[in-house]
Design an enzyme around this catalytic site. Structure first.
Site, mmCIF file in Angstrom:
data_model
loop_
_atom_site.group_PDB
_atom_site.id
_atom_site.type_symbol
_atom_site.label_atom_id
_atom_site.label_comp_id
_atom_site.label_asym_id
_atom_site.label_seq_id
_atom_site.Cartn_x
_atom_site.Cartn_y
_atom_site.Cartn_z
ATOM 1 N N ASN A 131 0.845 -1.189 0.000
ATOM 2 C CA ASN A 131 0.000 0.000 0.000
ATOM 3 C C ASN A 131 0.880 1.238 0.000
ATOM 4 O OD1 ASN A 131 -3.004 0.057 0.039
ATOM 5 N ND2 ASN A 131 -2.717 -1.588 1.537
ATOM 6 N N ASP A 181 -2.318 1.186 5.806
ATOM 7 C CA ASP A 181 -2.980 1.235 4.503
ATOM 8 C C ASP A 181 -2.420 2.417 3.712
ATOM 9 O OD1 ASP A 181 -4.849 0.899 2.378
ATOM 10 O OD2 ASP A 181 -6.337 0.098 3.761
#
Length: 274
Positions: A131, A181
């Site tokens: 990510n 993330d």
């Protein structure tokens, strides 16, 4: 991402494919035309107009007027259960794009660099679910999260060539702090990371020290980006994926877009030059 050119925020729904254009001055959130696709993993603005979109068949050019897609390239060496997930352009106009293994059972997640001429190069690999990425303000460092491992890595970067140095551990996210993330960098070099399953954002200093955390009313925080006239508003996306009916009842704003005034400013988001 925030488009300085269009003075609006573009964001998308990954699993119920839709692209939105949010205008903070009016509050309008317009859905853009889009061809029939089963999933979206990447949306990046192009210097020459339109967007690059990551879809199951590869990377494609999106015409925002009619929603038509034109194939661009597909850098994936392994297409079996491997999909696109998150991307950024650097200040030289190169596209940096991640792939991930959908079932998260094979460490085949790869970071590719796609140059403006369409040439694709493997920049980093061996992860399960990459990510990010994000870049230091001067382009000297690239940050990348391995979500499954709970790690954020840093790589020294030659901004002229795009070559990366050895992988270094930047921050480790312990299980009770969720999953690292999407991320962005502010004008002071602070790295903002969204913590999936932990209802928070963390700002890290360039040396990896935690500077502050911001809590949100939703567990699955997915990404963040500075926008607005002065790039002073942090826009944050979230997800409903994996939440039970009771969890959704407890966090009914899940899947929403949030705006936070943090006291920091972002940097103009580069566009892909291809």
């Amino acid at each position: 991402f925030w488009s300085v050119r269009d003075a609006c925020l573009y964001w998308f729904d990954m699993y119920l494919p839709a692209i939105y254009r949010y205008r903070p001055d009016s509050g309008e959130n317009e859905r853009l035309p889009l061809a029939d696709v089963s999933q979206i993993g990447v949306l990046i603005q192009r210097c020459n107009g339109g967007f690059v979109l990551g879809v199951p068949d590869g990377l494609a050019l999106l015409d925002p007027v009619n929603g038509e897609l034109t194939p661009l390239t597909d850098p994936r060496e392994d297409r079996d259960g491997v999909f696109f997930n998150d991307a950024k352009a650097d200040r030289q106009g190169r596209l940096w794009i991640n792939t991930y293994h959908v079932s998260e059972t094979k460490p085949v997640s790869t970071l590719y660099r796609v140059d403006p001429d369409g040439t694709a190069t493997v920049a980093a690999g061996g992860m399960m679910l990459a990510n990010g990425p994000a870049f230091a303000p001067d382009g000297s460092v690239l940050y990348l999260a391995d979500s499954t491992a709970g790690m954020i890595y840093s790589y020294d970067m030659d901004s002229a060539s795009g070559a990366l140095g050895p992988q270094e551990l930047f921050a480790e996210i312990w299980p009770d702090a969720g999953i690292p993330d999407g991320m962005t960098v502010d004008s002071e070099g602070g790295l903002w990371n969204a913590h999936y399953e932990a209802a928070r954002l963390t700002r890290y200093l360039p040396d990896g020290e935690v500077d502050l955390t911001v809590t949100l009313p939703v567990p699955n925080v997915t990404s963040c980006m500075f926008g607005g006239p002065d790039l002073a508003t942090l826009y944050v996306t979230s997800a409903t994926s994996g939440l039970s009916a009771s969890e959704l009842a407890d966090a009914p704003l899940s899947g929403g877009l949030f705006a936070i005034e943090t006291g920091f400013n972002g940097l103009p988001e580069p566009e892909f030059a291809g």
